[in-house]
Design a protein around this motif. Structure first.
Motif, PDB file in Angstrom:
ATOM      1  N   ASP A   1       0.840  -1.199   0.000  1.00 47.76           N
ATOM      2  CA  ASP A   1       0.000   0.000   0.000  1.00 47.76           C
ATOM      3  C   ASP A   1       0.872   1.245   0.000  1.00 47.76           C
ATOM      4  O   ASP A   1       0.531   2.263  -0.598  1.00 47.76           O
ATOM      5  N   ARG A   2       1.997   1.164   0.724  1.00 43.19           N
ATOM      6  CA  ARG A   2       2.929   2.280   0.820  1.00 43.19           C
ATOM      7  C   ARG A   2       4.261   1.763   1.347  1.00 43.19           C
ATOM      8  O   ARG A   2       4.331   0.705   1.972  1.00 43.19           O
ATOM      9  N   ILE A   3       5.306   2.523   1.085  1.00 42.71           N
ATOM     10  CA  ILE A   3       6.633   2.233   1.633  1.00 42.71           C
ATOM     11  C   ILE A   3       7.028   3.455   2.444  1.00 42.71           C
ATOM     12  O   ILE A   3       7.194   4.551   1.891  1.00 42.71           O
TER      13      ILE A   3
ATOM     14  N   VAL B   1      16.956   1.452  -3.701  1.00 44.78           N
ATOM     15  CA  VAL B   1      16.596   0.139  -3.154  1.00 44.78           C
ATOM     16  C   VAL B   1      15.186  -0.249  -3.582  1.00 44.78           C
ATOM     17  O   VAL B   1      14.915  -1.390  -3.977  1.00 44.78           O
ATOM     18  N   TYR B   2      14.263   0.701  -3.517  1.00 46.34           N
ATOM     19  CA  TYR B   2      12.855   0.413  -3.796  1.00 46.34           C
ATOM     20  C   TYR B   2      12.426   0.827  -5.208  1.00 46.34           C
ATOM     21  O   TYR B   2      11.230   0.856  -5.501  1.00 46.34           O
TER      22      TYR B   2
ATOM     23  N   ASN C   1       6.420   0.854 -10.190  1.00 46.58           N
ATOM     24  CA  ASN C   1       5.063   0.314 -10.266  1.00 46.58           C
ATOM     25  C   ASN C   1       4.057   1.182  -9.515  1.00 46.58           C
ATOM     26  O   ASN C   1       2.951   0.754  -9.230  1.00 46.58           O
ATOM     27  N   GLN C   2       4.511   2.378  -9.133  1.00 49.87           N
ATOM     28  CA  GLN C   2       3.663   3.389  -8.508  1.00 49.87           C
ATOM     29  C   GLN C   2       3.253   3.046  -7.085  1.00 49.87           C
ATOM     30  O   GLN C   2       2.231   3.548  -6.598  1.00 49.87           O
ATOM     31  N   SER C   3       4.026   2.231  -6.406  1.00 50.42           N
ATOM     32  CA  SER C   3       3.804   2.047  -4.972  1.00 50.42           C
ATOM     33  C   SER C   3       4.281   3.317  -4.269  1.00 50.42           C
ATOM     34  O   SER C   3       5.415   3.742  -4.482  1.00 50.42           O
ATOM     35  N   PRO C   4       3.445   3.959  -3.460  1.00 48.49           N
ATOM     36  CA  PRO C   4       3.823   5.235  -2.851  1.00 48.49           C
ATOM     37  C   PRO C   4       5.058   5.090  -1.953  1.00 48.49           C
ATOM     38  O   PRO C   4       5.086   4.263  -1.043  1.00 48.49           O
TER      39      PRO C   4
END
Length: 438
Positions: free
Chosen positions: A166-168, A184-185, A191-194
Motif C-alpha cells: 500500500d505504501r513504503i 533500493v525500492y 510500479n507506482q507504490s507510494p
C-alpha cells in the motif's frame, strides 16, 4: 546494489528474499548456525506460502546467500537492514531492544565506506537515534546514515504484501540516504507504490500507530458482536453495513476470538509503554489491550455453554491452533487461552492444525494431537473452530456426526451458518449472530 540483512527470522528472510528477487545482491546474516545451514540446504524455518520457491530461485540465480559472518557482509554492503526480533520485555512490556543494539554495535566495528543502516525491526520512537549514537560512539569516523523503514507484512501474505505494498514508509534525516533508499525500492516505485519519506521518529511511530489502529478495529467489532448477541442483531451484517462506508472500510471487521500473533499484542503494549514514558497516555490502546486479553479466555464460556454448562471429563476437539491461517505462528494465539481455560474446567482436549502442531507441542500440555479434523473429533462432545483454515470450510458433517459423542459445533470464526449444520443434526454456536442455540 549489495544489501545485508541482519536477522533471518520472518521479516528478515522475507524482506531479503524479495530484495534479491528485485535484482539486488542480498546477504542474509544470522548467528544461529543451524538456521543458516538449513537455509543453505533449502530448508525454510518458517511456513509462508511461496517463500520456499522464491528462496530457491534466488539462491540458484546467485542473488541470495546466507552466512553467520557479519563482518564480511557489512563491509560489502551498501545498505544494511537490521531485522532482528523485538519481543515484549519480560516484566514491564516494553519492547526488548537488546538485539537491535547488539547488531548496531557489531555493525559499527565493521563499516567500510558510506553505508545506510536501516531499522526494519519494529522499534519504539527514538530507537534510530540510539542506534546512531551507538555507532558513532564505537566508530567516530564511520560514514553512515540511520534510516527507519518499518515493515507492513501480513503473515500468510507476506510476499504479495512486500511486492505490492500500500505504501513504503522511509524515515530519513539526509539526502544521501534518501537517494539510496529510492534506489533500493526503485522496482516498486516504478510500479507506482507510494514511497513516503518522513522524519525518522515519525516513521517509527507510523508502524505502531498502524498496528494499534487495526487492533482497535478488531476489538471494536468484537465488542459489537457481544452487543449483537444481546440485542438479537447480526454482527456480520453490522460489519458489512459500516464497512461499505469508505471512511471505515471493510477490512479487519470480522468478529472472532480476539487478535494474536507476533505484531499486534506486543506492538500495542509497546506503544502503551512508550506513551506512558512520555506522559501522554493512549487510553484507547490501553483499553484495547485489556479487552483483547480478556476476550480470548472468555471464548471458553461459549464452548461450556454449548455442551450444557459443564465440560469436566468431556472431550473437546479444537480445530486451528495458529493465530491465523496460512502461518505456523503460535504467538499469542487465542487457541492457547481457550485451551487452557477449558482444561482449567476439566475438559480433555484434542487438537489439529495444518501447520501449527509442531510449535503447539511446546506450548500446551495434556493435549492429544491428531492428523485431521475427523481424527480429533472422534468421541468429542464439541467441535470448536478457532482458526479459519481453508481445510475447515467444507467439513463433512455427516461423517463427523457418526464419530462424535455429541454433534455440537462452536464456530468462533463464523464460517458456517446454523442451517448448514442443523440439517445434519448439529447444534450450533457462533459469534455475534442470532442463528445459534445454547
Amino acid at each position: 546494489m549489495v544489501i545485508a540483512v541482519i536477522g533471518s527470522g520472518y521479516v528478515g528472510l522475507v524482506s531479503g528474499t524479495c530484495f534479491a528477487d528485485f535484482g539486488h545482491e542480498v546477504i542474509c546474516v544470522d548467528k544461529a548456525k543451524d538456521k543458516i545451514e538449513k537455509l543453505r540446504n533449502g530448508q525454510i524455518p518458517i511456513y509462508e506460502p511461496g517463500l520456499e520457491e522464491l528462496v530457491d530461485s534466488n539462491v540458484k540465480a546467485g542473488r541470495l546467500s546466507f552466512t553467520t559472518e557479519l563482518t564480511d557482509a557489512v563491509r560489502k554492503a551498501d545498505v544494511i537492514f537490521i531485522a532482528v526480533g523485538t519481543p515484549s520485555r519480560r516484566g514491564d512490556g516494553h519492547a526488548d531492544l537488546s538485539y537491535v543494539y547488539a547488531a548496531a554495535e557489531e555493525i559499527a566495528a565493521s563499516l567500510d565506506g558510506f553505508t545506510v543502516i536501516v531499522t526494519k525491526s519494529t522499534v519504539p520512537v527514538g530507537t534510530g537515534d540510539e542506534v546512531e549514537r551507538i555507532i558513532r560512539e564505537i566508530n567516530p569516523n564511520a560514514d553512515f546514515e540511520v534510516v527507519s523503514n518499518p515493515e507492513f507484512l501480513r503473515e500468510g501474505a507476506a510476499i504479495s504484501d512486500f511486492k505490492r505494498p500500500d505504501r513504503i514508509v522511509v524515515g530519513v534525516s539526509g539526502d544521501r540516504a534518501k537517494s539510496v533508499m529510492t534506489e533500493v525500492y526503485r522496482p516498486l516505485y516504478l510500479n507506482q507504490s507510494p514511497l513516503v519519506f518522513v522524519s525518522r521518529r515519525t516513521s517509527e511511530l507510523i508502524k505502531y500507530a498502524g498496528n494499534a489502529f487495526l487492533a482497535m478495529k478488531i476489538t471494536f467489532i468484537n465488542e459489537l458482536a457481544d452487543l449483537s448477541e444481546a440485542v438479537g442483531a447480526d454482527v456480520q451484517d453490522v460489519a458489512r453495513g459500516i464497512g461499505l462506508d469508505n471512511r471505515i472500510g471493510s477490512k479487519f471487521l470480522n468478529a472472532g476470538p480476539g487478535y494474536g500473533g507476533s505484531c499486534f499484542p506486543k506492538d500495542t503494549l509497546a506503544l502503551v509503554k512508550t506513551a506512558q514514558d512520555h506522559a501522554s497516555p493512549v487510553r484507547l490502546i490501553e483499553t484495547t489491550c485489556s479487552i483483547n486479553d480478556q476476550r480470548k479466555r472468555s471464548m471458553s464460556k461459549k464452548v461450556i455453554s454449548a455442551v450444557g454448562g459443564d465440560v469436566r471429563g468431556k472431550k473437546i476437539a479444537v480445530l486451528g491452533l495458529t493465530f491465523k491461517p496460512n502461518t505456523d505462528d503460535m504467538r499469542d494465539s487465542p487457541a492457547l487461552s481457550i485451551i487452557q481455560a477449558l482444561q482449567d474446567k476439566g475438559a480433555e482436549i484434542s487438537a489439529y492444525d495444518p501447520e501449527g502442531m509442531k510449535a503447539a507441542v511446546e506450548l500446551v500440555d495434556n493435549v492429544t494431537f491428531g492428523n485431521s479434523a475427523y481424527d480429533v473429533a472422534k468421541d468429542a462432545h464439541a467441535l470448536v473452530i478457532v482458526t479459519e483454515w481453508n481445510a475447515f470450510r467444507a467439513l463433512d458433517f455427516s461423517r463427523l456426526k457418526e464419530d462424535m459423542a455429541v454433534p455440537v459445533l462452536v464456530d468462533l470464526r463464523n464460517i458456517y451458518g446454523k442451517d448448514e449444520v442443523a440439517k445434519h443434526g448439529f447444534s450450533y454456536m457462533c459469534v455475534g449472530r442470532p442463528d445459534q442455540e445454547a
